[in-house]
Write a protein that holds these residues in place. Structure first.
Motif, PDB file in Angstrom:
ATOM      1  N   GLY A   1       0.582  -1.106  -0.193  1.00 31.72           N
ATOM      2  CA  GLY A   1      -0.247   0.662  -0.020  1.00 31.72           C
ATOM      3  C   GLY A   1       0.724   1.295   0.244  1.00 31.72           C
ATOM      4  N   ALA A   2       1.223   1.677   1.106  1.00 31.97           N
ATOM      5  CA  ALA A   2       1.220   3.019   1.548  1.00 31.97           C
ATOM      6  C   ALA A   2       2.826   2.779   1.352  1.00 31.97           C
ATOM      7  CB  ALA A   2       1.341   3.605   2.714  1.00 31.97           C
ATOM      8  N   ARG A   3       3.892   2.560   1.007  1.00 33.46           N
ATOM      9  CA  ARG A   3       5.573   1.864   1.148  1.00 33.46           C
ATOM     10  C   ARG A   3       5.995   2.711   2.177  1.00 33.46           C
ATOM     11  NH1 ARG A   3       6.568  -1.400  -3.231  1.00 33.46           N
ATOM     12  NH2 ARG A   3       4.535  -1.831  -4.768  1.00 33.46           N
ATOM     13  N   VAL A   4       5.713   4.045   2.292  1.00 36.48           N
ATOM     14  CA  VAL A   4       6.301   4.771   3.302  1.00 36.48           C
ATOM     15  C   VAL A   4       5.918   4.372   4.846  1.00 36.48           C
ATOM     16  CG1 VAL A   4       7.419   6.500   4.269  1.00 36.48           C
ATOM     17  CG2 VAL A   4       7.715   5.661   1.514  1.00 36.48           C
ATOM     18  N   ALA A   5       6.202   4.772   5.868  1.00 35.55           N
ATOM     19  CA  ALA A   5       4.649   4.999   7.178  1.00 35.55           C
ATOM     20  C   ALA A   5       5.088   6.181   7.572  1.00 35.55           C
ATOM     21  CB  ALA A   5       5.665   3.969   8.515  1.00 35.55           C
ATOM     22  N   ASP A   6       3.822   6.363   7.780  1.00 35.25           N
ATOM     23  CA  ASP A   6       3.395   8.047   7.537  1.00 35.25           C
ATOM     24  C   ASP A   6       3.487   8.023   9.555  1.00 35.25           C
ATOM     25  OD1 ASP A   6       2.667  10.866   8.342  1.00 35.25           O
ATOM     26  OD2 ASP A   6       0.721   9.986   7.473  1.00 35.25           O
ATOM     27  N   LEU A   7       4.141   7.871  10.441  1.00 38.10           N
ATOM     28  CA  LEU A   7       3.643   8.060  12.003  1.00 38.10           C
ATOM     29  C   LEU A   7       4.981   9.222  12.237  1.00 38.10           C
ATOM     30  CD1 LEU A   7       4.583   4.145  12.004  1.00 38.10           C
ATOM     31  CD2 LEU A   7       2.361   5.335  12.307  1.00 38.10           C
ATOM     32  N   PRO A   8       4.538  10.377  11.895  1.00 39.76           N
ATOM     33  CA  PRO A   8       5.905  11.749  12.920  1.00 39.76           C
ATOM     34  C   PRO A   8       6.064  11.142  13.629  1.00 39.76           C
ATOM     35  CG  PRO A   8       3.468  11.790  12.815  1.00 39.76           C
ATOM     36  CD  PRO A   8       3.573  10.273  11.850  1.00 39.76           C
ATOM     37  N   ALA A   9       5.230  10.821  15.093  1.00 41.04           N
ATOM     38  CA  ALA A   9       5.951  10.838  16.632  1.00 41.04           C
ATOM     39  C   ALA A   9       6.894   9.757  16.052  1.00 41.04           C
ATOM     40  CB  ALA A   9       4.721  10.525  17.088  1.00 41.04           C
TER      41      ALA A   9
END
Length: 494
Positions: A246-254
């Motif tokens: 899916g997203a390929r890169v994790a969107d986890l800013p914290a």
């Protein structure tokens, strides 16, 4: 000393800070202290010699851990994924006990209480006048080993061992108030125990995920602003595969720090994970139940240096478990006990205050100088980085030659069509044992056995070439992510 001290210090310094969240419920450090005192009073009221826990992660687990410590009895978390007969056999070994469980049939000598009822009773108060025992060599935790090769042994972890690890590696109140750690490992795993103790001492909020799922993990990390995480390699691999789809890169800013351990990490998985989680510090934590958790670390700086290096000696450190903690001594010995030098493979021995090396009914397994045989095989390089070659029992003996499965697995895993693999001994009429490999292909990939054999032949000695390769849908793991080589050997033998 007593591990209850860690909670007392946290509750005294930050009573209103959230300690743990599970679903929609939370406990502050003050709440956790009150509940632990109530749990201790309940255990003493029932005359329990142990406080056992048989359930998924929940608020009741850390309450039971610290409650047992205050009551002066061992905390015994039990693997809820075992079969009913296996659980019954373990319960027979812990009587008389107070058991936190849901709907479990129990033998005589066990007083069972549901997690919700236990938590309610504990939070109602009691035990205010209790003082944590400070007896010499008091037992804090009994953990049953995974039992991948036989009947589980009860590893004994004393208060002194656990505190040596926590006080030697964690800074008191070192976490910011907004920091949070996601707890995914089950409560009966040593990493689950150390996660509670280290988070409480650091003042880091814990967020529990009772049952791991990659999508649920990503969602929880995002919603709760998780800053720290620990995963076993199979969990991280499932997250990598989920992101690949899916997203390929994790969107986890914290998310700032991601540690992994509890099994061999395939090199392609950690390389892909570092690309999917840019800016996150990765740490490989190697430890055992008998050593109170981590004894070696491959730190974030070493991860980045290895990824960026063109020097093969530095690059291969990404496949190591790093270097021993400052409080740990480590040596490699041969079968005769002779200490080996850099680059020489043998058996891994460790020594330090956190090393328990003791089993109920079997006594201490350390030698007279305090060295504990980990039963892992490995070697260290010139800079002290430890490379593991698997368990001593996994070695393939082919015509008198010892062959490590790990070196062959590393070569096979380098093929882009291979998702994961496991190498085991197979029966061989001429050599006694030969080399067999079970291979899981990456999604949408294909490769012939002959091509994989040629790959190994081109990089290693001919004796390392798998004479039998089986393509399988998945490798067998137990619930804590340990590879069940025994099952693979049985499949080859059949």
């Amino acid at each position: 000393m007593n591990i209850f001290m860690l909670l007392e210090m946290a509750a005294d310094a930050m009573p209103d800070r959230i300690a743990i969240t599970s679903g929609d419920e939370s406990l502050t450090y003050g709440d956790l202290l009150v509940a632990a005192r109530g749990a201790a009073a309940l255990a003493i009221e029932h005359g329990a010699s142990r406080l056992a826990y048989l359930d998924v992660n929940g608020l009741a687990a850390p309450v039971a851990l610290f409650g047992a410590a205050l009551a002066g009895i061992p905390y015994v978390p039990i693997n809820y994924r075992l079969t009913a007969p296996e659980i019954a056999a373990l319960l027979e070994r812990v009587t008389p006990a107070l058991l936190v469980c849901d709907g479990q049939s129990v033998p005589n000598g066990i007083v069972a209480i549901a997690p919700a009822a236990f938590l309610a009773r504990a939070r109602a108060g009691g035990g205010e006048d209790l003082i944590a025992p400070d007896e010499d060599r008091g037992i804090a935790v009994e953990l049953f080993t995974s039992g991948t090769t036989g009947v589980p042994k009860a590893a004994i972890l004393r208060h002194d061992n656990l505190l040596a690890y926590i006080l030697g590696t964690v800074e008191f109140m070192g976490a910011d108030e907004g920091d949070a750690a996601i707890v995914t490992v089950p409560p009966y795993h040593i990493a689950g125990i150390s996660a509670v103790l280290s988070s409480v001492y650091a003042g880091r909020r814990m967020v529990q995920l009772p049952n791991f799922d990659p999508a649920a993990w990503l969602d929880l990390v995002r919603r709760h602003g998780i800053s720290n995480a620990f995963l076993v390699p199979t969990m991280l691999q499932r997250i990598v595969e989920h992101l690949d789809a899916g997203a390929r890169v994790a969107d986890l800013p914290a998310l700032r720090a991601l540690a992994y351990g509890g099994g061999k990490m395939p090199l392609p998985v950690i390389e892909k994970a570092m690309a999917q989680f840019p800016g996150v510090d990765f740490t490989n934590a190697y430890g055992l139940t008998e050593t109170s958790s981590t004894i070696c670390l491959l730190d974030p700086e070493s991860h980045r240096a290895a990824m960026a290096s063109d020097d093969p000696a530095v690059r291969r450190r990404l496949g190591s478990v790093g270097r021993p903690l400052p409080t740990i001594e480590l040596v490699i010995r041969d079968e005769d006990g002779r200490e080996l030098g850099p680059g020489e493979a043998g058996l891994v021995f460790v020594r330090g205050d956190q090393v328990a090396g003791e089993y109920h009914g079997l006594g201490s397994q350390t030698d007279r100088d305090g060295w504990f045989p980990t039963r892992d095989r490995g070697w260290v390089d010139d800079e002290g980085y430890l490379f593991l070659d698997g368990r001593a029992d996994d070695v393939i003996v082919r015509g008198g030659e010892n062959i490590s499965p790990g070196e062959i697995e590393d070569v096979l895993s380098s093929h882009p069509a291979v998702s994961e693999c496991a190498v085991v001994a197979v029966p061989d009429a001429e050599w006694g044992e030969g080399v067999g490999a079970a291979v899981v292909l990456a999604v949408g990939q294909a490769v012939e056995a002959g091509e994989l054999q040629a790959l190994v032949r081109g990089r290693l000695r001919s004796s390392r070439v798998p004479q039998a390769i089986r393509f399988v849908d998945a490798l067998p793991y137990n619930e804590t992510g340990k590879l069940l080589r025994r099952v693979i050997r049985e499949e080859f033998a059949a």
